[in-house]
Write an enzyme that holds these catalytic residues in place. Structure first.
Site, PDB file in Angstrom:
ATOM      1  N   MET A  29       0.830  -1.216   0.000  1.00  0.00           N
ATOM      2  CA  MET A  29       0.000   0.000   0.000  1.00  0.00           C
ATOM      3  C   MET A  29       0.863   1.264   0.000  1.00  0.00           C
ATOM      4  O   MET A  29       0.844   2.015   0.960  1.00  0.00           O
ATOM      5  CB  MET A  29      -0.937  -0.030   1.221  1.00  0.00           C
ATOM      6  CG  MET A  29      -1.876  -1.219   1.230  1.00  0.00           C
ATOM      7  SD  MET A  29      -2.681  -1.490   2.839  1.00  0.00           S
ATOM      8  CE  MET A  29      -1.405  -2.421   3.715  1.00  0.00           C
ATOM      9  N   THR A  72       2.266   1.353   5.838  1.00  0.00           N
ATOM     10  CA  THR A  72       1.506   2.468   5.288  1.00  0.00           C
ATOM     11  C   THR A  72       1.108   3.364   6.445  1.00  0.00           C
ATOM     12  O   THR A  72       0.831   2.869   7.538  1.00  0.00           O
ATOM     13  CB  THR A  72       0.231   1.999   4.553  1.00  0.00           C
ATOM     14  OG1 THR A  72      -0.676   3.093   4.394  1.00  0.00           O
ATOM     15  CG2 THR A  72      -0.485   0.905   5.314  1.00  0.00           C
ATOM     16  N   ASN A  73       1.093   4.671   6.226  1.00  0.00           N
ATOM     17  CA  ASN A  73       0.604   5.594   7.249  1.00  0.00           C
ATOM     18  C   ASN A  73      -0.920   5.602   7.296  1.00  0.00           C
ATOM     19  O   ASN A  73      -1.530   5.443   8.355  1.00  0.00           O
ATOM     20  CB  ASN A  73       1.093   7.014   6.965  1.00  0.00           C
ATOM     21  CG  ASN A  73       2.519   7.272   7.386  1.00  0.00           C
ATOM     22  OD1 ASN A  73       2.786   7.885   8.405  1.00  0.00           O
ATOM     23  ND2 ASN A  73       3.470   6.781   6.591  1.00  0.00           N
ATOM     24  N   CYS A 103       3.805   9.675   4.800  1.00  0.00           N
ATOM     25  CA  CYS A 103       3.373   8.706   3.803  1.00  0.00           C
ATOM     26  C   CYS A 103       4.609   7.903   3.443  1.00  0.00           C
ATOM     27  O   CYS A 103       5.676   8.488   3.203  1.00  0.00           O
ATOM     28  CB  CYS A 103       2.790   9.405   2.577  1.00  0.00           C
ATOM     29  SG  CYS A 103       2.332   8.257   1.262  1.00  0.00           S
ATOM     30  N   THR A 104       4.486   6.596   3.415  1.00  0.00           N
ATOM     31  CA  THR A 104       5.675   5.770   3.203  1.00  0.00           C
ATOM     32  C   THR A 104       6.336   6.017   1.855  1.00  0.00           C
ATOM     33  O   THR A 104       7.519   5.725   1.685  1.00  0.00           O
ATOM     34  CB  THR A 104       5.320   4.274   3.348  1.00  0.00           C
ATOM     35  OG1 THR A 104       4.128   3.985   2.606  1.00  0.00           O
ATOM     36  CG2 THR A 104       5.108   3.917   4.806  1.00  0.00           C
ATOM     37  N   GLU A 105       5.589   6.585   0.892  1.00  0.00           N
ATOM     38  CA  GLU A 105       6.187   6.880  -0.409  1.00  0.00           C
ATOM     39  C   GLU A 105       6.983   8.178  -0.441  1.00  0.00           C
ATOM     40  O   GLU A 105       7.819   8.365  -1.336  1.00  0.00           O
ATOM     41  CB  GLU A 105       5.097   6.973  -1.494  1.00  0.00           C
ATOM     42  CG  GLU A 105       4.545   5.642  -1.965  1.00  0.00           C
ATOM     43  CD  GLU A 105       3.482   5.096  -1.026  1.00  0.00           C
ATOM     44  OE1 GLU A 105       3.198   3.893  -1.094  1.00  0.00           O
ATOM     45  OE2 GLU A 105       2.944   5.883  -0.211  1.00  0.00           O
TER      46      GLU A 105
END
Length: 238
Positions: free
Chosen positions: A15, A88-89, A201-203
């Protein structure tokens, strides 16, 4: 060379898979750095189809998303995981359902981030993430309980952060124009009194990395790196 731990950590990922792949690598590098030799992390990964989760988010069907991830967490427990980490946050919004379904402790990302901020004496931070994460609710309230005030982009700025995450970073697209947009937003939040920037956000760590830290007036607190460190702490605990 240190003795290898027998603990196994369950990762709920996918995700997006772009950030989950980065987290997997960071955890293994952290364990290897601490133990030396050919050591790596004992991990179980359950990677969901993100399109299904993203649809539930858009349609405000959070209870269904919680049940789905809770079932995945139960699968990780049956496979041998002793604790959970959610890669994922945003989906920490349904953390209670995941913990209940998995019947395992969750290394909660918001708590990890709050602890890192408090160690640096930071009490007011800027938060960037999806619109679900930046909105008042699970993230901001949990931070407030730790004595930390959060600022976030608003209006069109918030929507642009959300767009960059879903339309670019989740698809593996890293664009300098978007990087500059986020750096400009961070500078604006610094003028409002923010002492640090939470990459919530992990991205986002794919775009705002160490190479551009010098271009930002706020120090980065990268949630993905914090998770990797916490995972290694748990895995290698006596």
């Amino acid at each position: 060379m240190q003795k290898s731990s027998t603990r196994v950590l369950g990762l709920l990922g996918g995700m997006s898979w772009e950030s989950s792949a980065q987290l997997y690598a960071l955890i293994n590098r952290e364990v290897a750095a601490r133990q030396g030799g050919l050591h790596s992390a004992r991990l179980l990964l359950w990677s969901v189809d993100f399109d299904e989760i993203a649809t539930l988010q858009r349609e405000d069907r959070w209870d269904e998303a919680g049940r789905l991830l809770g079932e995945a967490a139960a699968g990780l427990r049956r496979a041998g995981a002793g604790a959970l980490m959610l890669a994922t946050n945003t989906m920490h919004r349904v953390a209670p359902a995941i913990e209940a379904g998995g019947e395992l402790p969750l290394l909660h990302l918001v708590d990890l981030t709050a602890a890192a901020l408090k160690r640096q004496g930071i009490r007011r931070a800027a938060l960037m993430g999806t619109r679900y994460t930046m909105a008042p609710g699970f993230y901001t309230e949990r931070m407030q309980a730790q004595g930390i005030e959060l600022l976030s982009p608003q209006g069109e700025d918030a929507e642009e952060v959300h767009r960059i995450i879903f339309e670019e970073l989740c698809r593996g697209e890293v664009r300098d124009r978007s990087r500059q947009t986020l750096l400009c937003q961070a500078a604006q939040l610094a003028t409002q009194g923010a002492q640090a920037l939470i990459l919530g956000c992990t991205e986002l760590g794919l775009l705002l990395d160490d190479a551009v830290q010098q271009d930002c007036p706020l120090p980065f607190f990268d949630s993905t790196r914090l998770q990797a460190q916490a995972a290694a702490d748990w895995l290698l605990a006596p």
